[in-house]
Design an enzyme around this catalytic site. Structure first.
Site, PDB file in Angstrom:
ATOM      1  N   CYS A  32       0.858  -1.183   0.000  1.00 42.53           N
ATOM      2  CA  CYS A  32       0.000   0.000   0.000  1.00 42.53           C
ATOM      3  C   CYS A  32       0.891   1.228   0.000  1.00 42.53           C
ATOM      4  CB  CYS A  32      -0.923   0.025   1.223  1.00 42.53           C
ATOM      5  SG  CYS A  32      -1.963   1.499   1.278  1.00 42.53           S
ATOM      6  N   ASN A  71      -0.128  -8.361  -0.130  1.00 40.84           N
ATOM      7  CA  ASN A  71      -1.287  -9.154   0.229  1.00 40.84           C
ATOM      8  C   ASN A  71      -0.847 -10.550   0.667  1.00 40.84           C
ATOM      9  OD1 ASN A  71      -3.801  -7.583  -0.835  1.00 40.84           O
ATOM     10  ND2 ASN A  71      -2.290  -7.406  -2.469  1.00 40.84           N
TER      11      ASN A  71
END
Length: 299
Positions: free
Chosen positions: A240, A249
């Site tokens: 992010c 992820n």
């Protein structure tokens, strides 16, 4: 509640994964990635994002990628759209499922898209209205459900309100995202329980990043609550850009390995998924984020 007998993996690597990778990936390679993922048995693959190329240069070729992938019968290929303009671009490319996004944290929304939560919802409200008319399915994302890099703790009541709003507006499914990966199993379970009082469990998905190594534990806690849809990214791609230190992820390979070990059906060929993750890591010029792939390939 008993754990589900089957879980649908929503593969987000081609979008959420690649958009935060520094290595520029060629259009042909993006198409190859989606096609390889289609061959693994995955039924939901987020293909790309129709956001402004100014903000996400990696996905500037969204239309070309979507047009180039070989659509496999029985597989969904949703694309992310930030607003009505993005929706129009996605529809022009032939997309029949889209996703919209917001956050449970006011501070994160301000820093991420320069809008409040309510303003962000107003931006994509026309998308949901048009999608309903067009017969297009809409998935919703709520980020920062277990913590925000700017405001810290995020009240569960805020997560419930935002998730409930997305569902009420017409999102068939709402994905609850731990954007910076700070959640722990107890907090993840409590958050999911609270949201499930407002949104039916069958309309919920979970989306964990593995910054603190808690993603699989968090997923297991949520499975025990009855959730049956899990977002993951092959090779653990992504991160992010707005959250310092946020790793990728949770790796799809690791999630599938755990689910199969629990006797839960996924319909996914783990060997084919590992091969794809290994190929992608080589393409990106870095070590895979999947422990299963490292164990099986030695790299």
């Amino acid at each position: 509640m008993a754990m589900p007998g089957a879980v649908r993996i929503v593969e987000v690597g081609p979008r959420d994964g690649l958009q935060n990778e520094k290595t520029v990936v060629a259009t042909a390679d993006k198409i190859a990635l989606v096609d390889r993922l289609s061959a693994t048995g995955l039924r939901s693959i987020e293909a790309t994002s129709f956001v402004s190329p100014k903000w996400v240069p990696q996905l500037a070729d969204a239309a070309e990628v979507y047009a180039g992938i070989a659509k496999k019968a029985g597989v969904r290929y949703p694309v992310l759209v930030p607003n009505e303009q993005g929706y129009e671009r996605a529809r022009a490319a032939g997309a029949d499922e889209v996703a919209v996004f917001t956050a449970a944290s006011e501070a994160f929304n301000r820093r991420n898209i320069n809008a409040s939560i309510d303003e962000s919802i107003d931006r994509f409200r026309p998308v949901l209205e048009r999608a309903k008319t067009d017969g297009v399915r809409v998935r919703g994302y709520v980020s920062t459900v277990l913590g925000c890099p700017y405001q810290g703790e995020v009240p569960v009541a805020d997560v419930v309100r935002v998730a409930g709003t997305l569902h009420a507006l017409g999102c068939y499914e709402v994905s609850l995202g731990d954007t910076i990966g700070v959640g722990t199993p107890g907090k993840a379970r409590a958050m999911l329980r609270a949201v499930a009082e407002r949104v039916p469990m069958e309309a919920l998905a979970v989306h964990f990043h593995d910054t603190y190594g808690q993603a699989l534990s968090n997923i297991l806690a949520c499975l025990e609550e009855g959730v049956a849809v899990v977002d993951a990214a092959v090779s653990g791609t992504g991160g992010c850009p707005y959250a310092r230190g946020a790793s990728g992820n949770v790796a799809s390979e690791d999630v599938v390995y755990m689910l199969h070990g629990l006797g839960i059906e996924t319909g996914v060929d783990l060997d084919a998924l590992v091969d794809t993750g290994h190929w992608l890591a080589a393409l990106l010029g870095r070590e895979t984020g999947s422990k299963v792939t490292r164990a099986r390939t030695g790299s």
